[in-house]
Design a protein around this motif. Sequence first.
Motif, PDB file in Angstrom:
ATOM      1  N   GLU A  20      37.455 -56.164 -37.399  1.00 19.64           N
ATOM      2  CA  GLU A  20      36.526 -55.629 -36.403  1.00 19.64           C
ATOM      3  C   GLU A  20      35.432 -54.797 -37.058  1.00 19.64           C
ATOM      4  OE1 GLU A  20      34.854 -55.718 -32.883  1.00 19.64           O
ATOM      5  OE2 GLU A  20      36.717 -56.771 -33.404  1.00 19.64           O
ATOM      6  N   ARG A  23      32.836 -57.185 -38.239  1.00 14.23           N
ATOM      7  CA  ARG A  23      32.015 -57.634 -37.115  1.00 14.23           C
ATOM      8  C   ARG A  23      30.963 -56.582 -36.761  1.00 14.23           C
ATOM      9  NH1 ARG A  23      33.886 -62.077 -34.557  1.00 14.23           N
ATOM     10  NH2 ARG A  23      36.086 -62.664 -34.796  1.00 14.23           N
ATOM     11  N   ARG A  27      26.905 -57.036 -36.957  1.00 11.21           N
ATOM     12  CA  ARG A  27      26.040 -56.896 -35.777  1.00 11.21           C
ATOM     13  C   ARG A  27      24.966 -55.845 -36.015  1.00 11.21           C
ATOM     14  NH1 ARG A  27      31.288 -56.912 -31.798  1.00 11.21           N
ATOM     15  NH2 ARG A  27      31.634 -59.170 -31.809  1.00 11.21           N
ATOM     16  N   ALA A  81      35.163 -64.057 -39.529  1.00  8.83           N
ATOM     17  CA  ALA A  81      34.558 -63.097 -38.604  1.00  8.83           C
ATOM     18  C   ALA A  81      33.091 -62.861 -38.945  1.00  8.83           C
ATOM     19  CB  ALA A  81      35.342 -61.781 -38.647  1.00  8.83           C
ATOM     20  N   GLU A  85      29.530 -63.971 -36.724  1.00 11.78           N
ATOM     21  CA  GLU A  85      28.402 -63.111 -36.365  1.00 11.78           C
ATOM     22  C   GLU A  85      27.078 -63.685 -36.876  1.00 11.78           C
ATOM     23  OE1 GLU A  85      28.726 -60.799 -34.201  1.00 11.78           O
ATOM     24  OE2 GLU A  85      30.897 -61.149 -34.197  1.00 11.78           O
TER      25      GLU A  85
END
Length: 362
Positions: A20, A23, A27, A81, A85
Amino acid sequence: MSATAAGVAPFTGDRAESIEMIRDSARGLLGSDMARVRKLRFTEPGFDPALLRQMAEAGWIGLAVSEDAGGTGLGQAEMVALAEELGRASAPEPLIGCALSAHLLAAAGEGELLGQLLAGDAVVLTAWQDRANTLSLAASADGARGFVLGAAGATHILWPVQEGGRVALHVLARDQVEITTEATQDGGHLGTIRPLPWSGHGPGRHVADDIGAALTEGLDRAALATAAALLGGMEAAFAMTLDYLRTRQQFGKIIGTFQSLQHKAADAKMQIALTRAAVEQAAAALDEGAPSHLVSRAKARASEAAMLVQQACVQLHGGIGYTDDYDVGLHMRRAMVLVPAFGGAALHRRRFMELSPELEDA
């Protein structure tokens, strides 16, 4: 139903937190403004070298390279992951190609160029195929090789060659090759690369005698990362479509209340969920050293699902979805480029049949 089959990441605790964080980092760096993507279309090199350098500095190119070789030392779940993205942002930077090259350089023990690549001081891409839709190495040592995404921005080209029953690795500098480009549907390009005349044993500088196993593994990793990028693009286009269905009115009603459109949206959502399950299961299998047939299953499903979902998203937008000014079309055009990259659906279905241990035992 298992967590993976349900589309939930098969990781918990610290591993899930690490994924996470990747990610969130992606982003933050990539943003959500598609104006950047539009500005880069139909230009060369077709991507932002400064942003690619930032990606390198963030450790993305060497994400799955061991710490001993100068990388981050994470696994394929983290790379998947990150690639997702990239797809969500429709980023044109050739990160997957650079990651493949980093894997090969690490296997070859070529520390100097690997260090430059991981630091963002070099853009190293690999030319290995001489025909479309194949995972087989080019037969000729000095013939043209093609289908290299972002080739115009490369500073070095890796050139694997069949030598004496093994796969040797050569490095060519930009001034040792001729690169011609052909525009792709998304405004990027594919490069065809020809080595300039040389003397001695093979083109460029010989850096390794046998990287055959590393090339096979690297192509598997690249195919899976490409499947994840297709997944990210699907999810981004579908999110835009749901927003449109919830706000657009026709005949005095929100069009998302029309049952026929709900059915089409439900079909798209199912394709996305199945693709996520396949991609995440393949990533977990690679991290555990399992056979690569699951990679082929994931790439085949992602390649087919991407076109089904992207076409549905464009159609659900009505006439505006077909215009170049609307962002949903950018995701479809990107999918058209990524679907055949590192093997399309038909190739990977055949490969799954060949490699699947369950089918071998049947």
